[in-house]
Design a protein around this motif. Structure first.
Motif, short mmCIF file in Angstrom:
data_model
loop_
_atom_site.label_atom_id
_atom_site.label_comp_id
_atom_site.label_asym_id
_atom_site.label_seq_id
_atom_site.Cartn_x
_atom_site.Cartn_y
_atom_site.Cartn_z
N PHE A 3 0.87 -0.94 -0.26
CA PHE A 3 -0.18 0.18 -0.31
C PHE A 3 0.70 1.17 0.06
O PHE A 3 0.28 2.22 -0.83
N LEU A 4 1.87 1.15 0.90
CA LEU A 4 3.08 2.69 1.02
C LEU A 4 3.04 3.34 -0.31
O LEU A 4 3.59 3.77 -1.23
N ALA A 5 3.72 1.75 -1.29
CA ALA A 5 4.21 2.19 -2.57
C ALA A 5 3.18 2.50 -3.57
O ALA A 5 3.69 2.96 -3.72
N HIS A 6 2.18 1.90 -3.51
CA HIS A 6 1.07 2.48 -4.58
C HIS A 6 0.69 4.06 -4.17
O HIS A 6 0.51 4.44 -5.02
N LEU A 18 -6.68 7.27 -3.81
CA LEU A 18 -8.50 6.26 -3.34
C LEU A 18 -8.29 4.97 -4.27
O LEU A 18 -7.89 3.77 -3.79
N GLY A 19 -8.00 5.46 -5.62
CA GLY A 19 -8.26 4.46 -6.80
C GLY A 19 -6.55 3.75 -6.58
O GLY A 19 -7.14 2.48 -6.83
N ASN A 20 -5.40 4.08 -6.59
CA ASN A 20 -4.44 2.67 -6.34
C ASN A 20 -4.52 1.96 -5.47
O ASN A 20 -3.95 1.09 -5.55
N LEU A 21 -5.41 2.27 -3.91
CA LEU A 21 -5.55 1.85 -3.11
C LEU A 21 -6.52 0.37 -3.31
O LEU A 21 -6.93 -0.13 -3.38
N LEU A 22 -8.02 1.08 -4.05
CA LEU A 22 -8.69 0.19 -4.40
C LEU A 22 -8.21 -1.24 -5.94
O LEU A 22 -8.99 -2.37 -5.51
N LEU A 34 -16.08 2.35 -11.41
CA LEU A 34 -15.92 3.71 -10.66
C LEU A 34 -15.86 4.70 -11.91
O LEU A 34 -15.57 4.88 -12.57
N ALA A 35 -15.92 5.97 -10.40
CA ALA A 35 -15.55 7.08 -11.42
C ALA A 35 -14.43 7.22 -12.53
O ALA A 35 -13.34 6.32 -11.48
N PRO A 36 -14.08 7.57 -12.87
CA PRO A 36 -13.11 7.66 -14.15
C PRO A 36 -11.74 8.69 -13.25
O PRO A 36 -11.01 7.05 -13.76
N LYS A 37 -11.80 8.98 -12.69
CA LYS A 37 -10.57 8.80 -12.24
C LYS A 37 -10.26 8.33 -10.90
O LYS A 37 -8.95 7.32 -10.90
N LEU A 38 -10.90 7.53 -10.06
CA LEU A 38 -10.78 6.51 -9.04
C LEU A 38 -10.56 5.02 -10.16
O LEU A 38 -9.48 3.82 -10.29
N VAL A 42 -6.85 2.55 -10.34
CA VAL A 42 -6.98 0.76 -9.98
C VAL A 42 -6.03 0.95 -11.53
O VAL A 42 -5.33 -0.32 -11.00
N MET A 43 -6.20 1.42 -12.81
CA MET A 43 -5.38 1.20 -14.14
C MET A 43 -3.53 1.00 -13.40
O MET A 43 -2.82 0.45 -13.89
N LEU A 44 -3.61 2.27 -12.86
CA LEU A 44 -2.28 1.98 -12.82
C LEU A 44 -1.35 1.33 -11.09
O LEU A 44 -0.58 0.35 -11.74
N HIS A 45 -3.21 0.80 -10.52
CA HIS A 45 -1.81 0.61 -10.03
C HIS A 45 -1.85 -1.68 -10.51
O HIS A 45 -0.74 -1.94 -10.29
N ARG A 46 -2.47 -2.16 -11.21
CA ARG A 46 -2.67 -3.00 -11.71
C ARG A 46 -1.18 -2.90 -12.87
O ARG A 46 -0.27 -3.90 -13.22
#
Length: 180
Positions: A3-6, A18-22, A34-38, A42-46
């Motif tokens: 989580f910290l890295a994300h 929030l999106g990156n944590l999700l 989800l809303a576009p920003k979230l 999520v896509m950046l996280h992936r």
């Protein structure tokens, strides 16, 4: 589980914290949920997970875990990477780790809208209340986290066997000195 890295990468990329944590809690196409920003978070996280999981140094680190522990090594390594980042936080971010975490929590609370996955709500509430991200500076916290995660289900029981290999590998070879 890193989580910290994300959060650090999301902050650096001006992406939704929030999106990156999700990213670990949303299944399927985030754009449909989800809303576009979230969804972009999520896509950046992936993307980050895919990049780091396929990196040659990560693949080499996984090989340090024998037998059944290797299956759970990605989770253990994520925790270890957060420990390393927390220990050297000042090398990568102008804010103190404590200030960053406090600001991230406030920003994430401000981003909450609509329904969020129940498991995310449970994990994040505990994460902020117990100051997990700050506690990652202490290597013993990694062991405690792996123990707790391994106790959640019989399927995850083997996760606890990863810690001794993390402990042995705390002096992973310096990647700067390795050839490409």
């Amino acid at each position: 589980m890193n989580f910290l890295a994300h959060l650090h990468i999301a902050d650096h990329c001006d992406s939704s914290l929030l999106g990156n944590l999700l990213g670990d809690f949303v299944k399927g196409e985030p754009q449909a949920q989800l809303a576009p920003k979230l969804a972009a978070g999520v896509m950046l996280h992936r993307f980050v997970d895919s990049y780091s999981d396929s990196h040659r140094l990560t693949r080499a680190a996984k090989e340090l875990f024998p037998g059944r522990a290797r299956r759970f090594s990605p989770i253990a390594l994520d925790m270890f990477w957060d420990h390393c980042l927390a220990r050297r936080w000042a090398d990568f971010h102008p804010e103190s780790l404590r200030a960053f975490c406090q600001n991230a929590e406030l920003l994430i609370q401000g981003e909450h809208s609509g329904d969020l996955p129940p498991r995310y709500l449970q994990v994040s509430a505990s994460m902020w209340r117990n100051r997990w991200l700050e506690s990652y500076r202490d290597f013993a916290t990694v062991e405690l986290a792996l123990e707790r995660m391994s106790g959640r289900s019989p399927r995850m029981a083997e996760l606890v066997t990863c810690f001794p290999y993390l402990e042995q590998g705390r002096c992973f070879p310096n990647p700067v000195n390795q050839s490409a």
